[in-house]
Structure formats: C-alpha cells, structure tokens
Design a protein around this motif. Sequence first.
Motif, mmCIF file in Angstrom:
data_model
loop_
_atom_site.group_PDB
_atom_site.id
_atom_site.type_symbol
_atom_site.label_atom_id
_atom_site.label_comp_id
_atom_site.label_asym_id
_atom_site.label_seq_id
_atom_site.Cartn_x
_atom_site.Cartn_y
_atom_site.Cartn_z
ATOM 1 N N ASP A 1 0.831 -1.209 0.000
ATOM 2 C CA ASP A 1 0.000 0.000 0.000
ATOM 3 C C ASP A 1 0.857 1.247 0.000
ATOM 4 O O ASP A 1 0.561 2.230 -0.677
ATOM 5 N N LEU A 2 1.925 1.168 0.790
ATOM 6 C CA LEU A 2 2.807 2.334 0.918
ATOM 7 C C LEU A 2 3.429 2.668 -0.426
ATOM 8 O O LEU A 2 3.457 3.831 -0.851
ATOM 9 N N ARG B 1 2.370 1.867 -3.398
ATOM 10 C CA ARG B 1 1.337 2.350 -4.303
ATOM 11 C C ARG B 1 1.076 3.831 -4.041
ATOM 12 O O ARG B 1 0.952 4.637 -4.936
ATOM 13 N N LYS B 2 1.029 4.172 -2.778
ATOM 14 C CA LYS B 2 0.761 5.549 -2.408
ATOM 15 C C LYS B 2 1.924 6.453 -2.837
ATOM 16 O O LYS B 2 1.711 7.563 -3.311
ATOM 17 N N SER B 3 3.143 5.919 -2.669
ATOM 18 C CA SER B 3 4.309 6.757 -2.943
ATOM 19 C C SER B 3 4.438 7.067 -4.428
ATOM 20 O O SER B 3 5.033 8.056 -4.818
ATOM 21 N N VAL C 1 2.280 8.113 -6.427
ATOM 22 C CA VAL C 1 1.468 9.222 -6.912
ATOM 23 C C VAL C 1 1.755 10.506 -6.130
ATOM 24 O O VAL C 1 1.011 11.460 -6.212
ATOM 25 N N THR C 2 2.839 10.517 -5.408
ATOM 26 C CA THR C 2 3.169 11.737 -4.690
ATOM 27 C C THR C 2 4.670 11.932 -4.733
ATOM 28 O O THR C 2 5.429 10.970 -4.847
ATOM 29 N N LEU D 1 7.559 9.630 2.023
ATOM 30 C CA LEU D 1 6.654 8.807 2.824
ATOM 31 C C LEU D 1 7.481 7.950 3.779
ATOM 32 O O LEU D 1 8.600 7.552 3.482
#
Lengths: 721, 214
Positions: free
Chosen positions: A296-297, A299-301, A303-304, A308
């Motif tokens: 999840d981390l 995946r999140k990273s 798009v930013t 993180l």
Amino acid sequence: MTLALIELFVWLKARSERASLALSVLAISVAAFAGLELALMRAQTPEQLGEIVRWLHVPAWVMITSLVAFTHLYLRAGRLWLAWMVVGVRTLSLIINFVFSPNINFREITAARHISFLEETVSVPAGVPNPWMLVAQLSLVLLVIFVIDAAIAVWKRGDRREALVVGGSIVFFVVIASAQAIAITWGIIPMPLTASLFYQCLVGAMAYELGYDLLHAAALARRLQTTEAVLHEGEKQMSLAAAAAGLIVWTWDIPRDEVWLSDKDRALLGFSRNEKLNAERVRSIVHPEDRQLVRDLVRKSLVTDKELEAEYRLLLPDGKVRWVTRRGRIELDTDGQPTWERGVLIDITEQKQAQELFQLATEASPSGIILVNDRGHIVLVNSHVEKLFGYHRNELVGKFVDVLVPKRFLTQHSSYRGKFLAAPETRAMGAGRELFARRKDGSEFPVEIGLNPIQTPRGLVVLANVVDISARLATEAEARRSREQVELLGRVSLLGEMTASLAHELNQPLTAIVNNATAAMHYIEQGSLNSEQLRDILTDVVGDGCRAHDIIGNVRSAIKKGSAIRARINLNDVVKTVARMVHPDAAAQLCKLEMFLAQDLPAFEGDPTQIQQVLINLVHNAFDAMRSTPPSGRKVEIVTSYNGDGTICAAVRDHGSGISGPTRERLFEQFFTTKEEGLGMGLAIVRSILEAHGGSIAAENADGGGARFLFHLPIKEGLTQ
Amino acid sequence: MMTSTEMVFVIDDDEAVRKSLERLLGASHYRVELFKSASEFFSRSAYPGPSCVIVDVRMPGLNGIDFQKALIERGRQEQLIFITGHGNVPMCAEAMKAGAVDFLPKPFKPKELLVSVERALSRSAEQRRRAAEKNHARKLLDQLTPREFEVMQLVTTGLLNKQVGGELGMAEKTVKTHRAHVMQKLGITSVAELISVIQKAEVPPLVRPTAKVS
C-alpha cells in the motif's frame, strides 16, 4: 572534406548527434559543389557549361536539404512545415532543372565567355536566363525565412549565441552566395560561380559551432568526472555513515523495476551480490504480516513526490525479525512519470524493543499513565487509563488533556499547567488540594496524580501517573467511622459499666437496709425485739445508708475528676461528631437525625468527652422515646443556639409521646426510669456533668408532640466544684 | 411448718448484706449459716437435711453461676436462690435452666425472698423424701432373685402369667410361684403397689421384646 570526415566521425561515435551527420552531408555536398564549379571554370563549350550547371543543382539540393536538417536538428527549432516547404520547392526546382535544357538557370547558353579571374582565364556561361530560375531562388528565400524564424525562436529561448552564430552565418552566406549566383546568371558581374566558397565558410562556421559544443562537452565531461569522483567519495563516506547509523540506502529504477543496494547492504538483507533485485524480490523479505502495508505504501508513494515513511518488520533469511523505518521519495520525469525512488531503511529494532518493553511496562502499570506534550495534547495512554476514564485510547490520543478534567476545574487547570511547564519538576499534582478526574460519561472520581517532566527531542512531555483513590478514600472513611464507632461503643459501655457497677454498689447497702428493717419488723410483730437488738439493727441501717450516700458522692467526684481535661470546645463540633457516632443507631431504628447549628457559636471551656456523653445520652433517650412512633415520624432534631447572655444552648428534640406530668418531676433523679431495662442513671449523670460545667438542663414537651431536652453551658465560666 | 432440720445457707461477699440476711431469715426462724465465698461453702460438709443456698451472682473468686455449675458437677442437689446487684437476662435464664429456684435482683422485697426460700426448702424436702423412698424401694428390690426380678418386670408390663411363662420359657405355675415370692418379699399385695415400688426405685422400664408377639 576533412571537416566532413570529422563530423562523420563524430556522428559515428555518437549516433545521437544527428546534427553532426547533417553537417557532414553538408560538407560533402559543398565539396562536390566546389568540384563542379572548378569544372565549370575549365569548360570550353556552351554545351559543357550547360551540362555542368545542370549537375551543380544536385549538390545544391543536398546542401540546402542538409542545411535545413542541420538547422532543425542543431537548433532544435524552426517550423517543420517551412522546412518541408524549403525542401519541396528546392526539389521542384531540381526537377525543373532536369526538364529544361540545358538547365534551370539558362534557357540557352549561347557562348562560353572567357574572363580573367584572379589572373587566370576562366570560362563562364553566357546566354538567356531561364525565368524558372525563380523557383530555385524561391527555395533559397524560404530557407532564409526558415532559418531566421528558427534563430528567433532560439534567441527567445535564451540561447543567443547559437542563434547569432548559426542563424546569422547561414542567412549571411546563403544570401551572399545566392546574390552572386543571380548576378552571374543575369550577367551583371563577370566572374565565375564561387558559391562553394561561401558555403565552405558556412560549413566552417557550423563546424566551429559544433566544435565549440564538443569542446564544451569535453570540458563538461571533465568537470563531470571530477564531480563524480567527489560524488563517489561522498557516496563512500555516506555509505560509511549509513552503515554506522544502521541506514540502508536504496534506489529503485521504477521503469526498469531494478533495485540498487550496496554489496554490504545486500549481504545484510540476505541478498546475493549478483542477484538482480526488483521490487517484488525486495518485498519478499518483508514480514508476511506487514507485506500488505508495504504494498500500500509503495502504491501511495507512486502518486506523490512527498517523502513517505512507514515502520514494518523484515523477516530475514536467518529467521531474525528486524524492525525498520522506510523512507522514500519518488522522482518524476518531465512528463510527470515516476522514474526513481530513492530512500533509506533504518534499523529500529532495538529502539522498537525498548519501546515495546516500555509499552509493556506502561501497560502493566497498575496506575493510569498519560503522556502529554507541551501543548497539552495527549500523546500516549495505557490500558489502565482506558479503564479509569471509560475512553478508548483512540479517543484520547491527540486530544487536549482537559477532556479528563472536571469542567469546574478547567480554568484553574490550564493556569496550573502553564506554571508547571514554566518550571517543570517531578512532583505530585495539586499538593494539598483534592483532585478529581472526569470520566467519559461526565462522572468524577478522586485521584492522585504524579507529574514527571521528560525532555525529548520533540520537546517537553509530561508523564502523568493517575491513581484512582476513591477506594482508598472509602476505606479511610470506613476506618474513621469504625474508629468512631469503637469510641462510641467504648463510651456507651463505659457508661453502662459505670452505671452497672454503681447499681451493684448501691444495691448492696439498700438490700441490707431493707432486710434489716424487715427483720426488725418481724421481731416487733413477734414481740421478741429487745432494745439491744433494735440498736444493732438501726446502727447497721444508718451505716448502710451512709455507705449508699458515699457511693453516690464517689460517682460525682469521679465525674468531676474526669473533667480534669479542659479544652476550648465548639459545641457545633461536638454535635457533628455525635451525629456521626450515632448514625448507625439512627439508621437501625429508622430514625432521621437533623441538625440546626447556630453560626458563630462561641467556644466554651470544658471536657469534650463528657459533653459528648451528654449528647449521646440525650440522643439515645430520644431514640428510645420513639420506639412506638411510626417510622415515618421518627425524627430527632439537634439545635444549637447562642443566647447572647453568656450561655450557649443545645436542644435535643424527639417526636415520641412526650413526658407525662409525674415523670417530669423525677426525670433527673437517680434510678428513676420509665424504661423497662433502664437503670435510671443516664439523665442523672447528664445533669451531674452539666452542673460540673456550670450549666443546667431542663426538659419540656415540645409543641407538636415529643420531648425536648435543653441544656445551657456558660461560655466563660469554667468548672465548678 | 418449719422444722429444725431445715437450714438456709447464705453466700455473699458483702458483709452488710450477709448480716442483714441472717437477721431477716432469723426473724422468720430459719437456721442460717453465712459464707463469704463459694469456696468457703464447699469446705463445709454437705448438709443432710432440707436446705437452700442464697448466693450472690457477683462475687470475687467463684461467681454464682460458676458455683451452680460446680455443684451440679459434684452431684449435689442444693436448691439455689440467686440474688444480684445487677444481673442480666441471659445470666438469669442460664441459672433458671440449670434448676435455680429463683433469681432476685437486689434490692429485693424481703417477702419475695422468704417465699422463694420456703419454696426452695419444700423442694429440698420433697427431693429428700423421694430420695429416701427410692432408697427403700431399691433395698426391697435388691432382695429379689434375678429370676424373680425378670418375672416382676414382665408382670408390670401387664402380661398374664401364661404369657410371662411363654416369654421366659417356664410353666405358668412356676410364674405364679415367683410372683408370690415377689409380693411377699416386697410386702405388697397388688400389681398397682408393685408398679409404685418400681417407679420409686426408678428402675428403667423394660424394653419389651416384641419378636414373639403376634
């Protein structure tokens, strides 16, 4: 030619430098053009001239096309449609050139003029110019426009030198060369065609430009090398520092899905030296329970571009579990696509273990633990706090600590908190004050709170230790009550004991007196009593009478002796104590006990224990008097008052049947009782005590039923003998 | 009326009370003996005639209640009247249960005491009489042979001679002979008299075998 070779070489070395290829082609075509020009000079017949001029257009086409290409590739500017137009028109002119005879320049070459040029005789074509030549010239105009437009774009882009050198020289040489060609064709100036010369200059200028770039690139490369060396050094130092700090530096090439790790870190994480690492392989050493979190981390990273951070466990091949913090930041390319992610893994196992240990210890603590930061926000609570306050910890962490403080103390609390933060020290909170805490449901409970300031890198935090003391207070109250109860029992049984022994003592002489007198009467009835006998009997009767008197006297003096303790007493305090003492009895007899206490009652001097005894006795009498009163009407009122005449007064009123006439007369006499089990000593002793204090007691029937016992005590006078 | 064999004992630690009791009882013609304590009383040999003991509950040393227990333990049957300056209900109940004649709080009315004394003495006399009768009856019964005793016991249960013979495995005639001997030895003529003798002797009643009764 040489230049052409060099550029070719450059292009071969670096395929991406297509500008070099264009320049190379340009140079070759210029060379070819120059060759044909020389041939033109040597030509003897008009047919020869016409033929050569016609073929001249082939290299000319190549030159113009390569110039367009070079301009476009090198300057990375220029409108493509213009470029195509240049090439298109020039191609058209080339076709026309081969359609017409002898060429596009001349409709007819009439003669080969021989002119002297630079002290040499050269031949130039002379004839009728072909109007289609305009098509070729149009292509040149278009070329100039294209180049100028491209140069302006480059100029605007900020690369002014390139714009001037490349754009300027192309325009300059093309214009001159074209002007010369036109002039010669129209026969305005008598000279051979030397366009190649201008073009050579142009090639030279371009080569210079490219060469400048090359040199520049070489310098840059050298600088880069040094920087890289420095960088490498830095990297080495960093990896040293990283190793020392337990840092693992990693880089993830996202498009290629390749992960870079230093050899040492590979060894550390259980990867082999040559193994190709991708994200999935790296993730395989994450503890199975934490893998989803890491997925999840990541995946999140993607798009930013923010850094993180996450904490998770690694399950290393040797079976050991290590806690790590992962920090990473994505780098995006110009299109906004993620290209790299760079970051570190920090081994926090020991920290985590310590933290876990601390948490365990905190959790296991039998008191509530609350960690509050300097802004008053709750940072941490243990499970005991959840139990004490009825909140789940998620409801508390991050909240203002005031949620745990009763509303009525809020203003006080924030000022106290400010003072504490100004001078933090380990101490108990609210010294001397009773502290209360507020539960989630708003109820309150008494607490004891210890405060420990802790300096952390994130600022000052305060560790508050909260203990619920309601049980302790209850126990204390219970202990106090039972202590008083014991005291009361002691006092009551002392009184009982005293009256019992008094009764026994008195009953002996009384029995003797009665027996003796009865015996005497028997003798008289029998007529057998002589005076001797009678004197004996009467002597004994008198002796026993005296003895009884002495016993009473002893009791009084015992009471007086007991009064040796003298203190300033507030009658209200005595009343309150007695009310507490008799409370269980009142409850047992379903009897209400009410107090109406005068304010500002002056103190008096006396024996507190004896005054207590007086009140206990009167209250117990009141209870007894209401045995036959229905429970709803059972009430004892104790009233204190100050008369202003130097005496204070207390009244004990019951709601029993009151005092009957004949009873009132003998109320305070010894051994007078209306109770079945009574000894008749209570009120007698009460009166003795009060008289010993210089006071008095009276009884009356109260309005509305029941009896009232009223006693007065002087506030100044001490004990009377 | 009073006989000279009656005796009243007084145990009280208070001299005035003792002396006044002696006077009071003396005026009513009782013979009185005074004791300062229970142990002093025990040092005197048991009085053979009808008697009673007036005892103070509260005394140094052995108190009244303990004194009563001590008497019972020794098998003595003195009639007791308790007097007390300050007694309580449980104490009184205990004393009465253990056979006291009365429990009088001081100061008592002399008449009450005299009534109690009279009752105590008559109880004592009755007790003595019953003891004497029992003694006599026992002596009579002791003359019987074991066989005669058995026959006598069965006869008192109301069995006919024939039935007694069946019980004991003897002829009716033999039963008659034994029965005649019993009557003769005891100096009686009827079964009713026989039962009276047995009751006086406090012979435990025969648990009649039931096996052969149908």
